[in-house]
Design a protein around this motif. Structure first.
Motif, PDB file in Angstrom:
ATOM      1  N   ASN D 147      15.999  53.090  21.811  1.00 13.24           N
ATOM      2  CA  ASN D 147      16.815  52.558  22.901  1.00 13.24           C
ATOM      3  C   ASN D 147      17.848  51.643  22.260  1.00 13.24           C
ATOM      4  O   ASN D 147      17.502  50.700  21.537  1.00 13.24           O
ATOM      5  CB  ASN D 147      15.933  51.799  23.895  1.00 13.24           C
ATOM      6  CG  ASN D 147      16.732  51.318  25.097  1.00 13.24           C
ATOM      7  OD1 ASN D 147      17.731  50.624  24.952  1.00 13.24           O
ATOM      8  ND2 ASN D 147      16.285  51.687  26.285  1.00 13.24           N
ATOM      9  N   VAL D 153      28.766  52.940  27.192  1.00 17.75           N
ATOM     10  CA  VAL D 153      27.693  53.910  27.405  1.00 17.75           C
ATOM     11  C   VAL D 153      28.270  55.294  27.705  1.00 17.75           C
ATOM     12  O   VAL D 153      27.769  56.301  27.204  1.00 17.75           O
ATOM     13  CB  VAL D 153      26.751  53.453  28.545  1.00 17.75           C
ATOM     14  CG1 VAL D 153      25.767  54.559  28.902  1.00 17.75           C
ATOM     15  CG2 VAL D 153      25.996  52.199  28.122  1.00 17.75           C
ATOM     16  N   TYR D 171      19.706  58.440  34.621  1.00 19.71           N
ATOM     17  CA  TYR D 171      20.786  57.518  34.254  1.00 19.71           C
ATOM     18  C   TYR D 171      21.001  56.517  35.377  1.00 19.71           C
ATOM     19  O   TYR D 171      20.564  56.721  36.514  1.00 19.71           O
ATOM     20  CB  TYR D 171      22.077  58.269  33.940  1.00 19.71           C
ATOM     21  CG  TYR D 171      22.689  59.006  35.106  1.00 19.71           C
ATOM     22  CD1 TYR D 171      22.115  60.196  35.588  1.00 19.71           C
ATOM     23  CD2 TYR D 171      23.834  58.532  35.733  1.00 19.71           C
ATOM     24  CE1 TYR D 171      22.672  60.873  36.659  1.00 19.71           C
ATOM     25  CE2 TYR D 171      24.400  59.212  36.810  1.00 19.71           C
ATOM     26  CZ  TYR D 171      23.812  60.384  37.273  1.00 19.71           C
ATOM     27  OH  TYR D 171      24.348  61.056  38.331  1.00 19.71           O
ATOM     28  N   THR D 172      21.687  55.427  35.020  1.00 17.60           N
ATOM     29  CA  THR D 172      21.939  54.358  35.971  1.00 17.60           C
ATOM     30  C   THR D 172      23.435  54.152  36.087  1.00 17.60           C
ATOM     31  O   THR D 172      24.138  54.158  35.076  1.00 17.60           O
ATOM     32  CB  THR D 172      21.291  53.054  35.458  1.00 17.60           C
ATOM     33  OG1 THR D 172      19.902  53.287  35.292  1.00 17.60           O
ATOM     34  CG2 THR D 172      21.519  51.915  36.423  1.00 17.60           C
ATOM     35  N   TRP D 180      25.914  53.082  33.461  1.00 15.99           N
ATOM     36  CA  TRP D 180      25.515  51.782  32.918  1.00 15.99           C
ATOM     37  C   TRP D 180      24.426  51.969  31.846  1.00 15.99           C
ATOM     38  O   TRP D 180      24.302  51.205  30.911  1.00 15.99           O
ATOM     39  CB  TRP D 180      24.993  50.914  34.068  1.00 15.99           C
ATOM     40  CG  TRP D 180      24.990  49.464  33.750  1.00 15.99           C
ATOM     41  CD1 TRP D 180      25.987  48.567  33.982  1.00 15.99           C
ATOM     42  CD2 TRP D 180      23.931  48.734  33.124  1.00 15.99           C
ATOM     43  NE1 TRP D 180      25.626  47.320  33.535  1.00 15.99           N
ATOM     44  CE2 TRP D 180      24.359  47.400  33.005  1.00 15.99           C
ATOM     45  CE3 TRP D 180      22.657  49.079  32.652  1.00 15.99           C
ATOM     46  CZ2 TRP D 180      23.575  46.404  32.428  1.00 15.99           C
ATOM     47  CZ3 TRP D 180      21.874  48.092  32.077  1.00 15.99           C
ATOM     48  CH2 TRP D 180      22.348  46.768  31.966  1.00 15.99           C
ATOM     49  N   ALA D 181      23.644  53.010  32.020  1.00 17.27           N
ATOM     50  CA  ALA D 181      22.581  53.324  31.055  1.00 17.27           C
ATOM     51  C   ALA D 181      22.223  54.786  31.218  1.00 17.27           C
ATOM     52  O   ALA D 181      22.347  55.336  32.314  1.00 17.27           O
ATOM     53  CB  ALA D 181      21.354  52.446  31.283  1.00 17.27           C
ATOM     54  N   MET D 196      22.061  51.695  26.603  1.00 22.91           N
ATOM     55  CA  MET D 196      22.225  50.719  27.686  1.00 22.91           C
ATOM     56  C   MET D 196      23.475  49.892  27.421  1.00 22.91           C
ATOM     57  O   MET D 196      23.778  49.543  26.271  1.00 22.91           O
ATOM     58  CB  MET D 196      21.010  49.787  27.742  1.00 22.91           C
ATOM     59  CG  MET D 196      19.680  50.499  27.984  1.00 22.91           C
ATOM     60  SD  MET D 196      18.428  49.364  28.643  1.00 22.91           S
ATOM     61  CE  MET D 196      18.417  48.117  27.338  1.00 22.91           C
ATOM     62  N   ILE D 326      16.524  45.669  35.766  1.00 21.03           N
ATOM     63  CA  ILE D 326      16.766  46.498  34.580  1.00 21.03           C
ATOM     64  C   ILE D 326      15.462  47.054  34.022  1.00 21.03           C
ATOM     65  O   ILE D 326      14.421  46.436  34.130  1.00 21.03           O
ATOM     66  CB  ILE D 326      17.448  45.659  33.492  1.00 21.03           C
ATOM     67  CG1 ILE D 326      17.947  46.553  32.395  1.00 21.03           C
ATOM     68  CG2 ILE D 326      16.491  44.619  32.957  1.00 21.03           C
ATOM     69  CD1 ILE D 326      18.776  45.825  31.372  1.00 21.03           C
TER      70      ILE D 326
END
Lengths: 327, 327, 327, 327
Positions: D147, D153, D171-172, D180-181, D196, D326
């Motif tokens: 990670n 990103v 994914y975010t 975002w991630a 991230m 998170i």
């Protein structure tokens, strides 16, 4: 070979009483019932995002209609059709709409006489992995593999590895170094399919993966609580070969289901298959329990993909001896 | 009766090879070795704050020297001595210093001919419950109970309940309503001692409690890893009677050890003992596995508290039938 | 003292919405609902053979009506009545029939102002220990203990030990060697009741025992699945003191429930209580997680056994400091 | 793209004290030490049949020398070299023999500035999966993923998916739908690498897979037993995203290790990545626990593959906000 076979995908089991099967698979074992009609129940595991991984189909006699693999694309289906026809093996197309919730499928009778199906598309549904409130019974997560009894394991082994692109994780040899059983995979787990020397072609069992070893224990407790104690055929125990922590059940029609946890990653192309001698005590059930005779002798009959009739079985090429240590 | 017997406390097993026993109990099963000398190994579980709960003693032949209960005070020992003498049963005092790490003890041959010991004091040591870095093998937590084969279960049952103040949690009756087996306790668990109809007096097994069911599974894996697979006699499985998740092992001398997790609280004086019919399928191993013959037939011989000689055994009063469903 | 108090037996919690409470305790946590009417829900754990161990009672405001202990016999109730009257503490008899499913009860306001009840008899029901098909959520097994905030822990400690015959398993001392918290038991587990220095009298939590550590994890998953994530106040974690693998929840009315697995046997009369210094890092949450402020500050108000009104609280005698390491 | 990248394979962590690192990784966590010399310790998990998956290298300052992926063949290395050179990214060949136990390797500085290595061959060793007698601590099974904190990103996401052939599992997105991630994989698990939004390039953690959830709990207990309680940074808990049952540790140099169990199969090419909004409460730690600030802010610095110097970090493109949620 240029077939991108992804993984073991589903099986269609013919059963004689849908309600009894539902009680066993849904109520007791905790399979998710995605959908059903008068003649079918479509089941999936909690982590599965596809419509089903097991179809129970109403029939007069228990049997296996087909075992199925998911392929990457429609092109793979075409290539497989060409290939099986060229090999002189029976094939049959089922166009989209013929089977509920899945796309075009190619059915074949494989080199061992097993009814096998390939498809690229299945309807997707919600994955229930995090609906822990729905977890019950065995909390089945996903389908994992088929185990088949065939008369000529080496033939099946060579066909699946050299022609269909499977890899071997572990195998067992008999006295004369002939392959007695083999565990083959496409997805990087121990297997998508295993072949064992025996009266065949027959389906020995379908393996479903559980999320943790305690789920195996809880399954036994739940089954016993509601009168399914006699469905427990073997286990819980640990396989030396594959390291699976296993439980073998017989459904109301005698179809054998393996529930297990364990396995390991087999992603590396330079991974060397583990060889076991059939009489090597290290190969046996890891804890030393013998398998019951029924586990060795009984298996589900399979159907012809074209006629729908039961495929005749033959005695295996290798001695049908029961190793005390079979897995 | 006015004897405040607290709980099952320890056993002295005669073994033929201390090193082999150490390898099994300490290295494989993870018992804590508190102390040892040329002829003894003193073992305890991880939560035990007393010097030991199991003594392995070098001997030419395997046998059980004595099984022991802790009592509340020295006064209880005196009262027990008076009582057993009055009953015409053999007694013997061992003064403080005679046995390592424990105070004055009273030994008796009980109504079934079993060598039994009572004591009030044992040296205390550090409890290792939170030394998780030392956990290994079965991670044995504490001694729990004795299971004894006796020729007249009803006699033992009445003696322990009416004379010694034990309570019954569960029992099994044969066809004629005779008590075939009984589980008796002083501490509020299912049992401190169980009596089963059989060739006796013999010690069938000593039960040790594990902290969780996964420890039972891990024990099997560890035993198999280091060549003790054949020590696994029965299990893992669930007892219907008592609800224990059990594993039966045979130590290098054949002494039987039960490792288990489960149990329930039996503190209430108005708790009604659970009665099982010997042929009631609900009584059997909860998951339906049969016990192997050796589990039914074999047990450890016991010694005379005075002469140190093997106590002769007799056939049981009730039919020595093996229920398919015995636990 | 001559009171044979058996164990922690039940609590009556006043709640504002029975349906919301049922959803939390029965649907989410898996308590067994023995019975209910318009104003009560009677709950028990899976191994409990008594009618209930928790009563949820409809009320305008959340509070604790009473916490209860089971005693050996009616004679113990009489003796307790004489004793509490002699001590000048409030008592009140509830004759058989006044409270559903239990016999005659004696209610008292104890030395800390807590509403406490004693009874000898409760209706029995089927134990569901082996109905694994009914297991869900936390699979709560049985009530275990109360944890109370009191202003003078030493007074409570002395009263329960010297007058009521409890034994101490572990305790915490503050700088001046005053007892800051104490864990006391009648049944041979770590506790039936604990007293902690704090604004009191209040009930900090009721502890229920689970059968294995995985049930604690599964509880979190199930709660989160159905929208009860915010009910998880603290944990899962390991207590240094008591070795419990714990989870603290807040019910819909803010009552705190501890679900835990762990504990050890405290049967021996010569067991020396474990002493912890309040600032000893070894006493803290074993893994080093701090408790949230709400866990330290909030607790349930209790009622007067005679008037039914809320008992006023006072500040504790010892500094109300929050140890980073409180359990 | 025509690179057959198999899986996350190993990392080289620079550490300041090999003995302290060994105590943490080998003694406490139970990694298998395959080999070591004055400046290196080579570690692997119990199921790994390759020489190592983690290298600890003696250095004056803690940092990450490289994170590595296994590729199918030497041809993939050549193709990757051509590709990275064409992209204008730094590359460096290490010929066989330069690094112990592995073949020719290609090192690159990836699009985010991370030091990344590709190799096809590593020496094989015995897999210890069934040496349960050696299991201790976390019983680490195998390396699973990296990670990484990166400043852009979306750039990393596009590069790994479109150029290197990774697939996205989850994914975010932030407010403006920017990624975002993202969790990306080659092997069919949730990830081989996650990116991230954060000060980068830095390595946030290396994830290792455990065989069952109880191993996570046992790890905490063992760490606390031997003075590593403060190494536990976060957890145990359940990630909503990925469903991992996780534990985050900080090694003696501050490198972060995730131990986890869970995951699901991501083999299907038509699997749709799961999208989470950064403020969606369902995305957060499943049970609702907040991550500590250090988990959000701290990560390991990485080195330049050519100069061996620390790669300067920059602030991320997206707001560096800390979601309460998170993972």
């Amino acid at each position: 070979m240029n077939f991108n076979i992804i993984r073991t995908a589903r099986a269609i089991l013919n059963v004689t009483n849908l309600e009894e099967s539902r009680r066993f698979y849904v109520n007791a074992l905790g399979f998710v019932e995605t959908e059903s009609d008068d003649t079918h129940i479509y089941l999936r595991g909690l982590e599965e995002h596809v419509h089903h991984s097991l179809v129970l189909k109403k029939s007069d006699h228990p049997s296996v209609e087909v075992i199925s693999y998911k392929v990457f694309s429609e092109e793979d289906l075409e290539a497989l059709s060409v290939f099986f026809n060229k090999k002189g093996l029976k094939t049959k197309w089922l166009e989209p709409g013929v089977q509920h919730a899945i796309g075009r499928t190619l059915r074949v009778q494989d080199v061992s006489g097993l009814p096998v199906e390939f498809f690229a598309k299945m309807e997707t549904v919600d994955r229930l992995l995090q609906r822990y409130d729905l977890y019950k019974g065995a909390k089945v997560q996903r389908i994992d593999h088929f185990n088949c009894a065939v008369t000529d394991v080496e033939k099946a082994y060579n066909f699946y590895i050299k022609e269909l692109g499977f890899a071997c994780s572990e195998y067992t040899t008999a006295d004369d170094d002939k392959i007695w059983a083999a565990w083959l995979h496409r997805k990087p787990t121990v297997h998508d399919v295993a072949f064992m020397n025996g009266v065949g072609p027959r389906l020995h069992h379908i393996g479903f993966w559980l999320s943790d070893p305690m789920s195996v224990i809880h399954t036994c407790d739940v089954l016993a609580s509601i009168g399914y104690g006699t469905s427990i055929e073997r286990g819980p125990g640990r396989h030396g070969l594959s390291n699976a922590f296993f439980l073998y059940l017989r459904d109301p029609d005698g179809h054998r289901i393996e529930l297990y946890n364990g396995d390991y990653l087999t992603s590396d192309p330079d991974f060397k298959p583990v060889r076991w001698d059939i009489d090597d005590p290290m190969r046996q059930t890891f804890w030393g329990h013998a398998a019951p005779d029924c586990w060795f002798n009984e298996a589900s009959t399979v159907l012809d993909v074209n006629t729908g009739k039961v495929v005749d079985t033959s005695d295996p090429l290798l001695e049908k001896k029961k190793p005390s240590i079979i897995i």
